[in-house]
Design an enzyme around this catalytic site. Structure first.
Site, PDB file in Angstrom:
ATOM      1  N   ASP A  85    -102.573  11.205  -1.694  1.00  0.00           N
ATOM      2  CA  ASP A  85    -102.139  11.330  -0.383  1.00  0.00           C
ATOM      3  C   ASP A  85    -102.348  10.201   0.577  1.00  0.00           C
ATOM      4  O   ASP A  85    -101.929  10.025   1.711  1.00  0.00           O
ATOM      5  CB  ASP A  85    -103.134  12.514   0.359  1.00  0.00           C
ATOM      6  CG  ASP A  85    -104.304  12.201   0.605  1.00  0.00           C
ATOM      7  OD1 ASP A  85    -104.967  11.258  -0.104  1.00  0.00           O
ATOM      8  OD2 ASP A  85    -105.002  12.999   1.354  1.00  0.00           O
TER       9      ASP A  85
ATOM     10  N   GLU B 297    -115.137   7.506  -5.390  1.00  0.00           N
ATOM     11  CA  GLU B 297    -114.616   6.569  -4.787  1.00  0.00           C
ATOM     12  C   GLU B 297    -115.947   5.756  -3.894  1.00  0.00           C
ATOM     13  O   GLU B 297    -116.507   6.462  -3.011  1.00  0.00           O
ATOM     14  CB  GLU B 297    -113.778   6.824  -3.793  1.00  0.00           C
ATOM     15  CG  GLU B 297    -113.128   5.793  -2.796  1.00  0.00           C
ATOM     16  CD  GLU B 297    -111.702   6.454  -2.151  1.00  0.00           C
ATOM     17  OE1 GLU B 297    -111.133   7.527  -2.450  1.00  0.00           O
ATOM     18  OE2 GLU B 297    -111.271   5.550  -1.303  1.00  0.00           O
TER      19      GLU B 297
HETATM   20  O1  KIV Z   1    -104.852   9.168  -2.121  1.00  0.00           O
HETATM   21  C1  KIV Z   1    -105.187   8.345  -3.050  1.00  0.00           C
HETATM   22  O2  KIV Z   1    -104.485   7.634  -3.421  1.00  0.00           O
HETATM   23  C2  KIV Z   1    -106.482   8.537  -4.132  1.00  0.00           C
HETATM   24  C3  KIV Z   1    -106.908   7.558  -4.903  1.00  0.00           C
HETATM   25  C4  KIV Z   1    -107.579   6.584  -3.900  1.00  0.00           C
HETATM   26  C5  KIV Z   1    -108.132   8.067  -5.606  1.00  0.00           C
HETATM   27  O3  KIV Z   1    -107.225   9.666  -3.572  1.00  0.00           O
END
Ligand code: KIV
Length: 272
Positions: free
Chosen positions: A51, A189
């Site tokens: 997202d 993260e």
């Molecule tokens: O939305 C995204 O790109 C993510 C990654 C950073 C893990 O959740």
């Protein structure tokens, strides 16, 4: 019987096996057909239709405005572009938080309508019922702990999570709960390297880190960040493997100049 060249797509079993065999997992985001084709041809293990679409493709300040319609549209394009990687679709804000029933119905749409093989959602214990509901219905779930961008307002900004002992313990305990709820992998993260290492040893499902150090079972980056295509914000954990912003701007400047002085199209690019 004829033997055809059937390309087989990676499954969650392949991903789990990689942890067992000590083989690192490489994951990148993609949001469209072209990029998905390129990173699939380069043999990426997992493509996440993140997202982060909201930030790097749609130009929003954060991921909160991203809708199910946006995510389904882009997941379909990625699925058309990639034949080998496992494709995980991110569940957008408010598509799973309201109730486990909602979560299951929305998760199902990513498999049934868009062709993804798994979904990802953010959160710990508070989302474990949703994770259980989805996984026990046969849909693989990638969990996501640490900095969870859909909770940006509660976290008060994009900050490293789990620095204090009690916060670290909560993330560790959430990781175990999510594994028990059936998640097949876990994104970590922006957490301290040591905490990510401890979680990676404590659970049997693979951890995939972003800003979580080298001891995770795999790594993920936003493709636009690592290709140097997104200039608005570059977090410390992003390594730029290319500088496509500069390449694109130079190419466009050259094109404009050639159009202006009528040196494009030349004979090679014209029909006689
Ligand atoms: O939305 C995204 O790109 C993510 C990654 C950073 C893990 O959740």
């Amino acid at each position: 019987m004829s033997t055809q060249n059937v390309i087989s797509r990676k499954t969650i079993l392949d991903i789990k096996k990689m942890k067992e065999n000590g083989e690192k997992i490489a994951m990148l985001t993609a949001y469209d057909f072209g990029m998905a084709s390129l990173i699939d041809e380069a043999d990426i293990d997992i493509i996440l239709v993140g997202d982060s679409l909201g930030n790097v493709v749609l130009g929003y300040e954060n991921t909160l405005p991203v809708t199910m319609a946006d995510m389904l549209h882009h997941t379909k394009a990625v699925v058309r572009g990639a034949q080998k990687a496992l494709i995980v679709a991110d569940m957008p804000f408010m598509s799973y938080q309201v109730s486990p029933q909602d979560a299951l119905a929305n998760a199902g749409r990513f498999l049934q309508e868009a062709g993804a093989q798994a979904v990802k959602l953010e959160g710990g214990k508070e989302q474990s019922e949703a994770v259980y509901k989805i996984t026990s219905s046969g849909i693989p779930v990638m969990a996501h702990l640490g900095l969870t961008p859909q909770s940006i307002h509660q976290m008060g900004g994009y900050k490293v999570q789990g620095k204090k002992e009690d916060a670290a313990q909560k993330i560790m305990s959430d990781a175990k709960i999510l594994e028990d709820a059936g998640a097949f992998s876990l994104v970590l993260e922006c957490v301290p390297e040591k905490l990510a290492q401890d979680i990676t040893s404590a659970i049997s499902i693979p951890t995939i880190g972003i800003g979580a150090g080298v001891h995770c079972d795999g790594q993920v980056l936003v493709v636009n960040d690592m290709l140097g295509m997104y200039e608005k914000m570059t977090p410390k954990f992003v390594k730029k493997y290319a500088n496509l912003s500069a390449d694109i701007k130079n190419a466009v400047k050259t094109y404009i100049a050639e159009v202006k002085k009528s040196s494009f199209p030349d004979d090679e690019h014209s029909f006689k």
